[in-house]
Motif scaffolding. Structure first.
Motif, mmCIF file in Angstrom:
data_model
loop_
_atom_site.group_PDB
_atom_site.id
_atom_site.type_symbol
_atom_site.label_atom_id
_atom_site.label_comp_id
_atom_site.label_asym_id
_atom_site.label_seq_id
_atom_site.Cartn_x
_atom_site.Cartn_y
_atom_site.Cartn_z
ATOM 1 N N LEU A 171 -5.937 66.326 -26.016
ATOM 2 C CA LEU A 171 -6.131 65.163 -25.576
ATOM 3 C C LEU A 171 -6.773 64.195 -26.394
ATOM 4 O O LEU A 171 -7.945 64.398 -26.907
ATOM 5 C CB LEU A 171 -6.669 65.075 -24.072
ATOM 6 N N VAL A 172 -6.300 62.962 -26.856
ATOM 7 C CA VAL A 172 -7.110 61.857 -27.585
ATOM 8 C C VAL A 172 -6.804 60.482 -27.172
ATOM 9 O O VAL A 172 -6.134 60.373 -26.213
ATOM 10 C CB VAL A 172 -6.410 62.119 -29.263
ATOM 11 N N GLY A 173 -7.794 59.568 -27.482
ATOM 12 C CA GLY A 173 -7.647 58.537 -26.955
ATOM 13 C C GLY A 173 -7.233 57.261 -28.342
ATOM 14 O O GLY A 173 -8.247 56.948 -29.359
ATOM 15 N N GLY A 174 -5.828 57.098 -28.566
ATOM 16 C CA GLY A 174 -5.553 56.422 -29.478
ATOM 17 C C GLY A 174 -4.505 56.766 -30.415
ATOM 18 O O GLY A 174 -4.346 58.193 -30.748
ATOM 19 N N ALA A 175 -3.504 56.169 -30.610
ATOM 20 C CA ALA A 175 -2.487 56.444 -31.778
ATOM 21 C C ALA A 175 -2.941 57.232 -32.913
ATOM 22 O O ALA A 175 -2.157 58.031 -33.361
ATOM 23 C CB ALA A 175 -1.309 55.481 -31.606
ATOM 24 N N ASP A 176 -3.915 56.456 -33.451
ATOM 25 C CA ASP A 176 -4.610 57.069 -34.707
ATOM 26 C C ASP A 176 -5.169 58.183 -34.617
ATOM 27 O O ASP A 176 -4.794 59.159 -35.471
ATOM 28 C CB ASP A 176 -5.560 55.858 -35.215
ATOM 29 N N LYS A 177 -5.684 58.632 -33.639
ATOM 30 C CA LYS A 177 -6.238 60.017 -33.447
ATOM 31 C C LYS A 177 -5.218 60.980 -33.160
ATOM 32 O O LYS A 177 -5.284 61.860 -33.518
ATOM 33 C CB LYS A 177 -7.466 59.839 -32.163
ATOM 34 N N ALA A 178 -4.367 60.423 -32.373
ATOM 35 C CA ALA A 178 -3.005 61.354 -32.069
ATOM 36 C C ALA A 178 -2.396 61.831 -33.505
ATOM 37 O O ALA A 178 -2.240 62.922 -33.485
ATOM 38 C CB ALA A 178 -2.084 60.729 -31.087
ATOM 39 N N ALA A 179 -2.159 60.821 -34.457
ATOM 40 C CA ALA A 179 -1.600 61.079 -35.583
ATOM 41 C C ALA A 179 -2.462 62.230 -36.472
ATOM 42 O O ALA A 179 -2.030 62.909 -37.140
ATOM 43 C CB ALA A 179 -1.120 59.795 -36.274
ATOM 44 N N TRP A 180 -3.802 61.843 -36.479
ATOM 45 C CA TRP A 180 -4.611 62.714 -37.060
ATOM 46 C C TRP A 180 -4.795 64.073 -36.575
ATOM 47 O O TRP A 180 -4.846 65.102 -37.536
ATOM 48 C CB TRP A 180 -5.982 61.974 -37.262
ATOM 49 N N ALA A 181 -4.940 64.073 -35.288
ATOM 50 C CA ALA A 181 -5.163 65.536 -34.934
ATOM 51 C C ALA A 181 -3.935 66.386 -35.024
ATOM 52 O O ALA A 181 -4.155 67.779 -34.699
ATOM 53 C CB ALA A 181 -5.689 65.315 -33.357
ATOM 54 N N LYS A 182 -2.758 65.993 -34.944
ATOM 55 C CA LYS A 182 -1.562 66.892 -35.103
ATOM 56 C C LYS A 182 -1.651 67.740 -36.161
ATOM 57 O O LYS A 182 -1.028 68.794 -36.329
ATOM 58 C CB LYS A 182 -0.243 66.162 -35.052
ATOM 59 N N GLN A 183 -2.422 67.462 -37.354
ATOM 60 C CA GLN A 183 -2.455 68.322 -38.383
ATOM 61 C C GLN A 183 -3.041 69.653 -38.350
ATOM 62 O O GLN A 183 -3.080 70.480 -38.959
ATOM 63 C CB GLN A 183 -3.113 67.766 -39.639
ATOM 64 N N PHE A 184 -3.931 69.896 -36.915
ATOM 65 C CA PHE A 184 -4.799 71.136 -36.608
ATOM 66 C C PHE A 184 -3.914 72.223 -36.041
ATOM 67 O O PHE A 184 -4.338 72.977 -35.828
ATOM 68 C CB PHE A 184 -6.208 70.666 -36.245
ATOM 69 N N GLY A 185 -2.718 71.816 -35.664
ATOM 70 C CA GLY A 185 -1.859 72.818 -35.027
ATOM 71 C C GLY A 185 -1.554 72.673 -33.538
ATOM 72 O O GLY A 185 -1.111 73.821 -33.058
ATOM 73 N N ALA A 186 -2.031 71.748 -33.099
ATOM 74 C CA ALA A 186 -1.731 71.549 -31.421
ATOM 75 C C ALA A 186 -0.286 71.492 -31.161
ATOM 76 O O ALA A 186 0.485 70.709 -32.147
ATOM 77 C CB ALA A 186 -2.460 70.421 -30.901
ATOM 78 N N GLU A 187 0.184 72.350 -30.139
ATOM 79 C CA GLU A 187 1.606 72.159 -29.954
ATOM 80 C C GLU A 187 1.833 70.822 -29.460
ATOM 81 O O GLU A 187 3.049 70.087 -29.748
ATOM 82 C CB GLU A 187 2.013 73.279 -28.844
ATOM 83 N N HIS A 188 1.300 70.366 -28.675
ATOM 84 C CA HIS A 188 1.406 68.718 -28.187
ATOM 85 C C HIS A 188 0.065 68.058 -28.340
ATOM 86 O O HIS A 188 -0.966 68.547 -28.059
ATOM 87 C CB HIS A 188 1.738 68.868 -26.576
ATOM 88 N N VAL A 189 0.071 66.689 -28.519
ATOM 89 C CA VAL A 189 -1.177 65.816 -28.726
ATOM 90 C C VAL A 189 -0.630 64.707 -27.671
ATOM 91 O O VAL A 189 0.271 63.931 -28.075
ATOM 92 C CB VAL A 189 -1.423 65.463 -30.156
ATOM 93 N N ILE A 190 -1.603 64.320 -26.705
ATOM 94 C CA ILE A 190 -1.368 63.463 -25.748
ATOM 95 C C ILE A 190 -2.235 62.496 -25.864
ATOM 96 O O ILE A 190 -3.507 62.671 -25.803
ATOM 97 C CB ILE A 190 -1.185 64.015 -24.476
ATOM 98 N N ASP A 191 -2.029 61.109 -26.134
ATOM 99 C CA ASP A 191 -2.704 59.985 -26.111
ATOM 100 C C ASP A 191 -3.142 59.443 -24.590
ATOM 101 O O ASP A 191 -2.169 58.931 -23.875
ATOM 102 C CB ASP A 191 -2.134 58.874 -26.892
ATOM 103 N N TYR A 192 -4.038 59.664 -24.049
ATOM 104 C CA TYR A 192 -4.544 59.509 -22.732
ATOM 105 C C TYR A 192 -4.453 57.953 -22.470
ATOM 106 O O TYR A 192 -4.379 57.623 -21.252
ATOM 107 C CB TYR A 192 -5.617 60.510 -22.042
#
Length: 326
Positions: A171-192
């Motif tokens: 879970l992240v807050g914002g599209a920029d954080k979602a794009a950045w966090a995906k590199q670490f291997g989460a199966e799904h990243v959700i912008d709350y």
């Protein structure tokens, strides 16, 4: 010496850069010449006086987590410590050029670590490891929901959980954080901020929910955790950056037979006697696990760094350059 001083309880504006005397180590203490300090949530909690237990009292120098070289020791401390690279935590002072720490609490910095990693690993890495293995008991197929998945603990917990076979939702807050966090291997990243995260979690888990929730925010919306936790699951709180959570509905807890637990790394480390340190050092040194340092602020910029942290504008790990690469 130059130091940031929290003069009274309040916001970042209460922090002032001052020239203060270099402290002298007392019995059982060591003085550290600080290289870098990591921005730790407890710096903000202590400044705002949101934590009372263990508070150093005002005025004080923030910097709950830092690394440097032992510069001097007090009585009862082995003089062989002088000159060694160490990490310090659980006592403030790292936002000054010299800091005092209890010698017995110092953590040796592995030779393989540079100064930036030295300042970040001592709380972040054991916290993440124990969230996955000791508190979360993640194994192959375990669904794990991680709040603040773009923060330092979030990204490292993601990596360790994936290595354990877990299926991670961040879970992240914002599209920029979602794009950045995906590199670490989460199966799904959700912008709350832009999605109904409860509905999305239920969708990706086929309506079942998650087995483990890792939450360092709590706050008024924390009850949503109990909507997405699966029967026999565990909601783990390791902080309350968003404020206190609402009272738990005991009937709801009983209905799903889930657990709500608190987390402090030191209790888990005491139980394992730090046996996990070899695995942590090996994987951080090899780069298999990463603690990304995204911003480095100068000492005079600590008020701005704390304000940005509280406004959730920072990604990964944030450092304060004090003495730099000593």
């Amino acid at each position: 010496m130059r130091a940031i001083v929290a003069e009274a309880a309040g916001g970042p504006e209460t922090l002032k850069l001052k020239d203060i005397p270099v402290p002298a180590p007392g019995p059982g203490q060591a003085r550290i010449r600080v290289a870098y300090a990591a921005l730790n949530p407890l710096d903000m909690h202590a400044r705002a006086f949101r934590v009372k237990w263990g508070h150093p009292g005002f005025p004080f120098v923030p910097g709950y987590e830092y690394a440097g070289r032992v510069d001097a020791v007090g009585s009862g401390v082995d003089a062989a410590l002088v000159g060694l690279r160490v990490a310090a935590m659980s006592e403030w002072g790292g936002n000054g050029e010299y800091a005092i720490a209890t010698a017995a609490r110092l953590v040796p910095v592995p030779d393989e670590f540079d100064w930036k990693l030295a300042a970040t690993f001592a709380t972040c890495a054991p916290t993440s490891w124990h969230l996955v293995h000791s508190a979360g008991r993640v194994t192959a197929g375990t669904w794990v929901l991680i709040h603040s998945a773009a923060g330092a603990v979030g990204v490292l917990t993601t990596q360790i959980a994936r290595d354990a076979g877990g299926r991670v939702i961040g879970l992240v807050g914002g599209a920029d954080k979602a794009a950045w966090a995906k590199q670490f291997g989460a199966e799904h990243v959700i912008d709350y901020r832009n999605e109904d995260w409860v509905a999305r979690v239920k969708e990706v888990t086929g309506g079942r929910g998650v087995d483990v929730v890792v939450d360092g925010n709590a706050g008024p919306t924390a009850a949503k955790n109990y909507e997405v936790i699966a029967p026999l699951g565990n909601v783990i709180y390791l902080g309350a950056m968003a404020g206190q959570a609402p009272d738990l509905n005991i009937s709801q807890l009983i209905g799903k037979s889930f657990s709500v637990t608190g987390f402090v790394q030191f209790f888990h480390q005491a139980r394992t006697k730090y046996a996990e340190n070899a695995e942590i050092t090996r994987n951080l040194a090899s780069g298999r696990w990463r603690i990304p340092v995204e911003r480095i602020f100068e000492l005079e910029d600590v008020p701005r760094a704390q304000a940005m942290f509280e406004n959730r504008e920072l990604f990964g790990r944030t450092l304060i350059r004090v003495g730099g690469d000593l």
